[in-house]
Design a protein around this motif. Structure first.
Motif, PDB file in Angstrom:
ATOM      1  N   VAL A 161       1.775  -8.263   7.838  1.00 36.71           N
ATOM      2  CA  VAL A 161       0.774  -9.297   8.103  1.00 36.71           C
ATOM      3  C   VAL A 161       1.461 -10.652   8.043  1.00 36.71           C
ATOM      4  CG1 VAL A 161      -1.248  -8.024   7.302  1.00 36.71           C
ATOM      5  CG2 VAL A 161       0.111  -9.310   5.653  1.00 36.71           C
ATOM      6  N   VAL A 162       0.919 -11.588   8.802  1.00 38.25           N
ATOM      7  CA  VAL A 162       1.475 -12.939   8.813  1.00 38.25           C
ATOM      8  C   VAL A 162       0.412 -13.907   8.291  1.00 38.25           C
ATOM      9  CG1 VAL A 162       0.860 -13.255  11.268  1.00 38.25           C
ATOM     10  CG2 VAL A 162       2.593 -14.736  10.227  1.00 38.25           C
ATOM     11  N   HIS A 163       0.847 -14.788   7.400  1.00 37.48           N
ATOM     12  CA  HIS A 163      -0.067 -15.785   6.838  1.00 37.48           C
ATOM     13  C   HIS A 163      -0.358 -16.824   7.918  1.00 37.48           C
ATOM     14  CE1 HIS A 163      -0.980 -19.100   3.708  1.00 37.48           C
ATOM     15  NE2 HIS A 163      -2.020 -18.316   3.830  1.00 37.48           N
ATOM     16  N   SER A 164      -1.617 -16.909   8.310  1.00 33.63           N
ATOM     17  CA  SER A 164      -1.941 -17.638   9.536  1.00 33.63           C
ATOM     18  C   SER A 164      -2.742 -18.909   9.305  1.00 33.63           C
ATOM     19  CB  SER A 164      -2.715 -16.712  10.485  1.00 33.63           C
ATOM     20  OG  SER A 164      -1.937 -15.576  10.767  1.00 33.63           O
ATOM     21  N   THR A 165      -2.942 -19.269   8.084  1.00 33.33           N
ATOM     22  CA  THR A 165      -3.653 -20.515   7.832  1.00 33.33           C
ATOM     23  C   THR A 165      -2.768 -21.419   6.983  1.00 33.33           C
ATOM     24  OG1 THR A 165      -5.791 -21.450   7.165  1.00 33.33           O
ATOM     25  CG2 THR A 165      -4.836 -19.792   5.700  1.00 33.33           C
ATOM     26  N   ARG A 166      -3.228 -22.620   6.792  1.00 33.98           N
ATOM     27  CA  ARG A 166      -2.375 -23.556   6.054  1.00 33.98           C
ATOM     28  C   ARG A 166      -2.295 -23.160   4.580  1.00 33.98           C
ATOM     29  NH1 ARG A 166      -7.264 -26.143   6.637  1.00 33.98           N
ATOM     30  NH2 ARG A 166      -8.187 -26.899   4.702  1.00 33.98           N
ATOM     31  N   LYS A 167      -1.142 -23.463   3.974  1.00 35.08           N
ATOM     32  CA  LYS A 167      -0.950 -23.137   2.576  1.00 35.08           C
ATOM     33  C   LYS A 167      -1.976 -23.878   1.729  1.00 35.08           C
ATOM     34  CE  LYS A 167       2.622 -22.884  -0.975  1.00 35.08           C
ATOM     35  NZ  LYS A 167       3.987 -23.212  -1.355  1.00 35.08           N
ATOM     36  N   GLY A 168      -2.624 -23.138   0.834  1.00 29.68           N
ATOM     37  CA  GLY A 168      -3.600 -23.762  -0.050  1.00 29.68           C
ATOM     38  C   GLY A 168      -5.027 -23.659   0.413  1.00 29.68           C
ATOM     39  N   LYS A 169      -5.242 -23.236   1.679  1.00 31.35           N
ATOM     40  CA  LYS A 169      -6.613 -23.122   2.174  1.00 31.35           C
ATOM     41  C   LYS A 169      -7.373 -22.023   1.421  1.00 31.35           C
ATOM     42  CE  LYS A 169     -10.361 -22.835   4.602  1.00 31.35           C
ATOM     43  NZ  LYS A 169     -11.438 -23.808   4.488  1.00 31.35           N
ATOM     44  N   CYS A 170      -6.733 -20.880   1.288  1.00 33.40           N
ATOM     45  CA  CYS A 170      -7.391 -19.728   0.675  1.00 33.40           C
ATOM     46  C   CYS A 170      -6.913 -19.578  -0.770  1.00 33.40           C
ATOM     47  CB  CYS A 170      -7.079 -18.458   1.471  1.00 33.40           C
ATOM     48  SG  CYS A 170      -7.699 -16.951   0.723  1.00 33.40           S
ATOM     49  N   ALA A 171      -7.850 -19.348  -1.666  1.00 35.60           N
ATOM     50  CA  ALA A 171      -7.514 -19.233  -3.086  1.00 35.60           C
ATOM     51  C   ALA A 171      -6.542 -18.100  -3.368  1.00 35.60           C
ATOM     52  CB  ALA A 171      -8.798 -19.016  -3.893  1.00 35.60           C
ATOM     53  N   ASN A 207     -11.879 -23.671  11.019  1.00 40.12           N
ATOM     54  CA  ASN A 207     -12.068 -23.825   9.575  1.00 40.12           C
ATOM     55  C   ASN A 207     -10.870 -23.333   8.761  1.00 40.12           C
ATOM     56  OD1 ASN A 207     -14.664 -24.681  10.112  1.00 40.12           O
ATOM     57  ND2 ASN A 207     -15.607 -22.684   9.721  1.00 40.12           N
ATOM     58  N   GLY A 208      -9.898 -22.717   9.424  1.00 46.46           N
ATOM     59  CA  GLY A 208      -8.754 -22.147   8.696  1.00 46.46           C
ATOM     60  C   GLY A 208      -9.094 -20.864   7.970  1.00 46.46           C
ATOM     61  N   GLN A 209     -10.111 -20.131   8.457  1.00 47.36           N
ATOM     62  CA  GLN A 209     -10.569 -18.940   7.746  1.00 47.36           C
ATOM     63  C   GLN A 209      -9.799 -17.665   8.107  1.00 47.36           C
ATOM     64  OE1 GLN A 209     -15.032 -20.209   8.602  1.00 47.36           O
ATOM     65  NE2 GLN A 209     -15.003 -18.430   7.270  1.00 47.36           N
ATOM     66  N   ILE A 210      -9.068 -17.693   9.220  1.00 55.04           N
ATOM     67  CA  ILE A 210      -8.284 -16.513   9.604  1.00 55.04           C
ATOM     68  C   ILE A 210      -6.997 -16.563   8.792  1.00 55.04           C
ATOM     69  CG2 ILE A 210      -7.274 -15.193  11.503  1.00 55.04           C
ATOM     70  CD1 ILE A 210     -10.267 -15.638  11.867  1.00 55.04           C
ATOM     71  N   VAL A 211      -6.973 -15.849   7.698  1.00 57.41           N
ATOM     72  CA  VAL A 211      -5.897 -16.018   6.715  1.00 57.41           C
ATOM     73  C   VAL A 211      -4.708 -15.123   7.031  1.00 57.41           C
ATOM     74  CG1 VAL A 211      -5.327 -15.863   4.257  1.00 57.41           C
ATOM     75  CG2 VAL A 211      -7.597 -16.645   4.958  1.00 57.41           C
ATOM     76  N   LEU A 212      -4.957 -13.851   7.299  1.00 58.91           N
ATOM     77  CA  LEU A 212      -3.875 -12.910   7.567  1.00 58.91           C
ATOM     78  C   LEU A 212      -4.135 -12.165   8.861  1.00 58.91           C
ATOM     79  CD1 LEU A 212      -3.338 -11.325   4.012  1.00 58.91           C
ATOM     80  CD2 LEU A 212      -1.961 -13.102   5.096  1.00 58.91           C
ATOM     81  N   ARG A 213      -3.071 -11.985   9.654  1.00 59.80           N
ATOM     82  CA  ARG A 213      -3.181 -11.226  10.904  1.00 59.80           C
ATOM     83  C   ARG A 213      -2.085 -10.168  10.934  1.00 59.80           C
ATOM     84  NH1 ARG A 213      -3.168 -15.464  15.674  1.00 59.80           N
ATOM     85  NH2 ARG A 213      -4.137 -13.778  16.856  1.00 59.80           N
ATOM     86  N   TYR A 214      -2.411  -9.027  11.500  1.00 59.75           N
ATOM     87  CA  TYR A 214      -1.400  -7.980  11.641  1.00 59.75           C
ATOM     88  C   TYR A 214      -0.322  -8.456  12.626  1.00 59.75           C
ATOM     89  CZ  TYR A 214      -5.072  -5.048   9.620  1.00 59.75           C
ATOM     90  OH  TYR A 214      -6.040  -4.528   8.794  1.00 59.75           O
ATOM     91  N   SER A 215       0.928  -8.182  12.281  1.00 61.06           N
ATOM     92  CA  SER A 215       2.017  -8.676  13.125  1.00 61.06           C
ATOM     93  C   SER A 215       3.196  -7.704  13.089  1.00 61.06           C
ATOM     94  CB  SER A 215       2.476 -10.055  12.625  1.00 61.06           C
ATOM     95  OG  SER A 215       3.244  -9.919  11.448  1.00 61.06           O
TER      96      SER A 215
END
Lengths: 306, 182
Positions: A161-171, A207-215
């Motif tokens: 998975v690839v971290h797809s949002t900005r650092k700190g967006k998701c707890a 909103n930056g809600q897509i946090v992880l995507r399969y890659s």
């Protein structure tokens, strides 16, 4: 007759009460300081113990909270994890029955105060069915975790998975850099994020809600099996709510919380570290990629007052 | 050759714990205790087939039922209906004057891999080839409702069928499923 090796395999459960199983340090002073996480056990949950161990290894107290306890007492906890498994045997639809229980109404209220909530696999299905994810309109059913396509059934394997949002967006991904790629295992039959609500996916990106995507191991998001193991829309593997404190994640971080759990042939840095660690039990017990999910949760709790 | 629809309604011989759990959740957690009297459930398969006449279609239907793809005779029973396409009213709603009313709700997935697998098995594994058209799979929920009128019962069934939030609806997630109230 003595069994000299049996001690090695005993679980580290220090206390077992009639309706509560507390797991953690025996130091009461340390317990007072540690954040206390409720791990919800529904009938059919099957990942609560390893989730508790990952929570404890990340410096928090874990308590398994059974479904038949008073839901109102959940407000004593600092955060919540709904673990994987088959709540209510996936009857009607995965997560559908658990989403209707009083426990979820209490967690919904506590999440609104900013407390962190993590749903893993079946827990993610519960969060989606309860309208907490994606939570653009909290409580409204905006998505589904539909049956997998491509494999026509249950699929269990390691993916990237690839971290797809900005650092700190998701707890839960505060320790991941943007575009960081890491391995985790999936094990599900209904893990395909879908929606029929027009514009929802776009607003989630905004909103930056897509946090992880399969890659791929290189971080390329390719919509093909097995890179996208279930046919999920836009390869989505994990979604947080707009505030970032509720996270639905299909892969299992608790099964990737130690280096010894990670395979040695996935072609990433963790596989290389695993190969290097052969012969050293101490190195094998170092953190795996999934540990960062729980450590991020602790860091969020320690730094964001609610 | 004409196109016929074969409907297989498959039900458990034993207690259906899925239906019981749905009933208990609706009654205990969702406020339907006074109106929802019972919930039953059947798996519903609809197989589109080319046949010379109705008798041949029914014969094919019996053969399909015997393949064990749709029915496990150790634990399930099956009711078979065949009708020419466009003429039959499958799974008609039972309407008793004065209630309670039994309202049927058919729930199916937009993309159903099991239905595709069953179709392919009939075509290729069992050799029916091009005679087999589309195969659909769904769940037929039968809700026994206490209501003032059939319309009122139907309205309650609609509310139960469509999940719109944490507090309302159960049987269908409209993002992956579709439903019909009969």
């Amino acid at each position: 007759m003595s069994q000299p090796n049996s001690r090695i395999f005993l679980p580290k459960i220090t206390k077992v009460a009639s309706k509560t199983q507390k797991l953690g340090s025996s130091s009461s002073h340390k317990l007072r300081e540690m954040k206390k996480i409720a791990i919800i056990q529904y009938p059919g949950s099957n990942c609560e113990y390893e989730t508790a161990r990952a929570v404890m290894a990340s410096g928090m107290e874990a308590e398994i909270f059974r479904w038949n306890r008073d839901a109102a007492s959940l407000d004593e906890y600092d955060g919540y994890i709904i673990p994987g498994g088959f709540s209510y045997q996936d009857r009607v639809r995965a997560g559908a029955i658990a989403a209707k229980k009083g426990i979820m109404r209490t967690i919904f209220g506590e999440a609104a105060k900013g407390k962190p909530v993590l749903g893993i696999c079946n827990g993610a299905q519960v969060l989606v069915e309860s309208g907490m994810i994606p939570g653009v309109n909290p409580g409204e059913l905006e998505m589904a975790l539909a049956p997998n396509t491509g494999t026509s059934g249950y699929y269990c394997n390691w993916v990237h998975v690839v971290h797809s949002t900005r650092k700190g967006k998701c707890a839960f991904t505060r320790f991941f850099e943007k575009s960081e790629v890491f391995p985790m295992p999936v094990a599900h039959a209904e893990g395909r994020f879908v929606t029929r609500k027009k514009g929802l996916i776009e607003s989630m990106y905004d909103n930056g809600q897509i946090v992880l995507r399969y890659s791929t191991v290189d971080g390329k998001v390719e919509d093909r099996f097995p890179v996208n193991p279930n046919g999920s829309t836009d390869n989505i593997a994990g979604i947080c709510n707009p505030a970032g404190n509720v996270f639905a994640l299909m892969p299992h971080p608790e099964r990737a919380a130690w280096l010894r759990q990670v395979p040695d042939d996935t072609g990433d840095e963790y596989a290389e570290a695993k190969r290097d660690a052969y012969g050293s039990w101490q190195r094998m017990t170092e953190a795996g990629p999934g540990r960062k999910i729980f450590e991020s949760m602790r860091e969020y709790l320690e730094n964001i007052p609610y | 050759m004409k196109t016929y629809h074969i409907e297989l309604l498959v039900r458990l011989k034993t207690a259906d714990t899925v239906a019981l759990t749905a009933k208990n959740t609706l009654r205990r957690d969702m406020g339907y205790e006074s109106v929802l009297l019972d919930v039953r459930r059947e798996e519903r398969w609809v197989i589109q087939v080319q046949a010379e006449d109705l008798q041949t279609a029914e014969k094919l239907g019996r053969e399909f039922a015997a393949t064990r793809i749709f029915v496990n005779p150790n634990k399930q029973t099956c009711v078979l209906k065949a009708a020419e396409s466009g003429q039959a009213k499958l799974s008609p709603q039972k309407q008793d004057e004065g209630g309670p009313y039994e309202v049927g709700v058919i729930v199916s997935y937009y993309q159903d891999g099991k239905a595709v697998s069953a179709r392919d098995a009939l075509r290729h594994t069992y050799g029916y080839g091009g005679r087999i058209g589309n195969v659909e799979r769904g769940v037929l929920w039968k809700l026994l409702l206490s209501a003032q009128s059939p319309d009122s019962a139907r309205k309650t069934a609609e509310d139960i069928a469509l999940t719109s939030s944490m507090n309302s609806g159960l049987l269908t997630n409209s993002h992956s499923q579709t439903y019909i109230v009969l």
